[in-house]
Write a protein that holds these residues in place. Sequence first.
Motif, mmCIF file in Angstrom:
data_model
loop_
_atom_site.group_PDB
_atom_site.id
_atom_site.type_symbol
_atom_site.label_atom_id
_atom_site.label_comp_id
_atom_site.label_asym_id
_atom_site.label_seq_id
_atom_site.Cartn_x
_atom_site.Cartn_y
_atom_site.Cartn_z
ATOM 1 N N GLY A 57 0.817 -1.211 0.000
ATOM 2 C CA GLY A 57 0.000 0.000 0.000
ATOM 3 C C GLY A 57 0.845 1.253 0.000
ATOM 4 N N ALA A 58 0.323 2.335 -0.597
ATOM 5 C CA ALA A 58 1.061 3.592 -0.679
ATOM 6 C C ALA A 58 1.379 4.160 0.700
ATOM 7 N N GLU A 59 0.555 3.827 1.700
ATOM 8 C CA GLU A 59 0.806 4.359 3.052
ATOM 9 C C GLU A 59 2.023 3.720 3.705
ATOM 10 N N LYS A 60 2.550 2.642 3.108
ATOM 11 C CA LYS A 60 3.732 1.967 3.663
ATOM 12 C C LYS A 60 4.958 2.095 2.765
ATOM 13 N N TRP A 61 4.756 2.554 1.542
ATOM 14 C CA TRP A 61 5.845 2.584 0.562
ATOM 15 C C TRP A 61 6.403 4.002 0.476
ATOM 16 N N GLY A 62 7.678 4.191 0.711
ATOM 17 C CA GLY A 62 8.304 5.498 0.526
ATOM 18 C C GLY A 62 8.470 5.813 -0.949
ATOM 19 N N GLN A 63 8.885 7.057 -1.260
ATOM 20 C CA GLN A 63 8.969 7.445 -2.669
ATOM 21 C C GLN A 63 10.314 7.044 -3.271
ATOM 22 N N TRP A 64 10.611 5.748 -3.247
ATOM 23 C CA TRP A 64 11.860 5.250 -3.818
ATOM 24 C C TRP A 64 11.700 3.781 -4.198
ATOM 25 N N PHE A 65 12.510 3.366 -5.170
ATOM 26 C CA PHE A 65 12.511 1.985 -5.632
ATOM 27 C C PHE A 65 13.963 1.636 -5.955
ATOM 28 N N GLN A 66 14.507 0.685 -5.223
ATOM 29 C CA GLN A 66 15.941 0.394 -5.323
ATOM 30 C C GLN A 66 16.192 -1.028 -5.800
ATOM 31 N N ARG A 67 17.177 -1.180 -6.675
ATOM 32 C CA ARG A 67 17.615 -2.489 -7.127
ATOM 33 C C ARG A 67 19.059 -2.682 -6.686
#
Length: 519
Positions: free
Chosen positions: A227-237
């Motif tokens: 959910g968006a309420e748990k996901w910060g504004q980043w995506f890392q590989r």
Amino acid sequence: MTTSPVERAADQFVTALAQWRLERGMTKKQLAARMGFDPSYVSHVEGRRHKPTEDFARRAEAVLAAGGAIWQKFQEYDELRHARATPVHRDPPVPAQWMPPGTGLIVEREHAALTYIDGGYRCRVRRALYNAGNEPVTRYLMKIAVDRYPHDPAGSNRHHREHPLTWDELDIEAVAGEGEAVEPMHWRLKLDRDAAKEVWLLFANDHGQFPLYPGERTTIEYAYTVGAEKWGQWFQRAVRLPTRHLTVRLDFPVEFEPQVWGLETSLAAEVPVRTPLERHNENDRAIFEWSTGAPLLNARYRLEWRFRGAGAPTYEETAPPATEPLNGHTFSVPEQRASHRMRGIGIVQRGSDLLRQRARHFQLPREERSARDAVTSLLTTLERLEALHEFSKGVGLAAPQIGLAAAAAVVQPPERDAEPVVLLNPRLIGESDDTDEQYEGCLSFFDYRGLVVRPLWIEVEHARYDGTRVITSFEQAMARLVSHEIDHLEGRLYVDRMAADATLVPMSEYQQSGQPWAY
């Protein structure tokens, strides 16, 4: 005896390898050990008894920090070698030594996609695998980690304790194979925490096992939702296995008006990714995509974003601690940090060891290409800064501030139409007795301003790309800006020059923003 172009290219690779090994003061045995090879392997390559491989070249480049010189020579050799070989229509077998010790899997291609749908994010990762080891592979580790407030660890931990990830919401699915041969994969729990989960994806299901045997290839694909309420504004590989090609894709609603940037992160620094992200729209979706070939092992590539449109999920910052110490000065921390904007475009922030190390001088003209690349990166970042802040006093940027431990800096004079000054291997050789005290800021510490005494005139010896040395004089504002950047290259921050009883002024209270220094 006439040598072929391939043989000459191989000789040039070996020459570059030997030169950089000697430059770094390593024996062949020491270099082999650092690279994870047999002690005699470097000797065999330099003696032309073994042909250089892609993995060997990449490891040598990483260990010797050759600024791309070793990798370039290998690419030239590899292109010539393949040009005279018979064309093939599939990936060639990967040599066993390409893998790190103890690992048999190679990721030939990874495509990771993150899509915003109905108030949450669906992550889908597809990997083409090759078993280059000697044992069958029966499982693959999948990691899921979230960080709602990445710049406030305490607040993020508190948030995830109150709102932990649940297995129901994750809705994990995983398959192996392609086309009609696709098989669902069972999974087994390895780690279960509030903000992190790890599971083993098994090459098995209700119908039996289907291990990946040595020399075989397959594709796995897995997906999960947060959910968006748990996901910060980043995506890392994170590159944990040898990987030949990586692509990352973000898919957002156009109405969110997304802005996306990319960072390559390590323990020491955050620097902008080397190539720009590509954007295109598909109907009502904004698609951002970024790719890289042959990413280094243990590299971390991180895409970050912000939404500016109405109806988009918000990513407010949790208030940081009330006070923080720095060089004996204690000060309040503002709720909205200007430094977050600097970090967002890849400026290394205070606390990084890189800002406290003396930068390495370029060996010119031999390292001209590396010097030009560093200056290009600095000027590119300088252009991005103009969109974030008005620098009426002028602005400077040193290579360590973008993650490069090299003696290069650029300074934009206060006059907007003036060209930036480029400094390579600069050294302060003279200064006036007359000084003045002015407020300074720093891109790596942008939340505050502090009073610093500087000479009104300085004389600086620095280098051109061809290695010749020149001496340039600077006065008043330019003297202050150049002195500030030379300090960076020597591992010093402006707070080191402040009086012991001086007070740092938060940006919210600073009264001279948008005004030039007065002389």
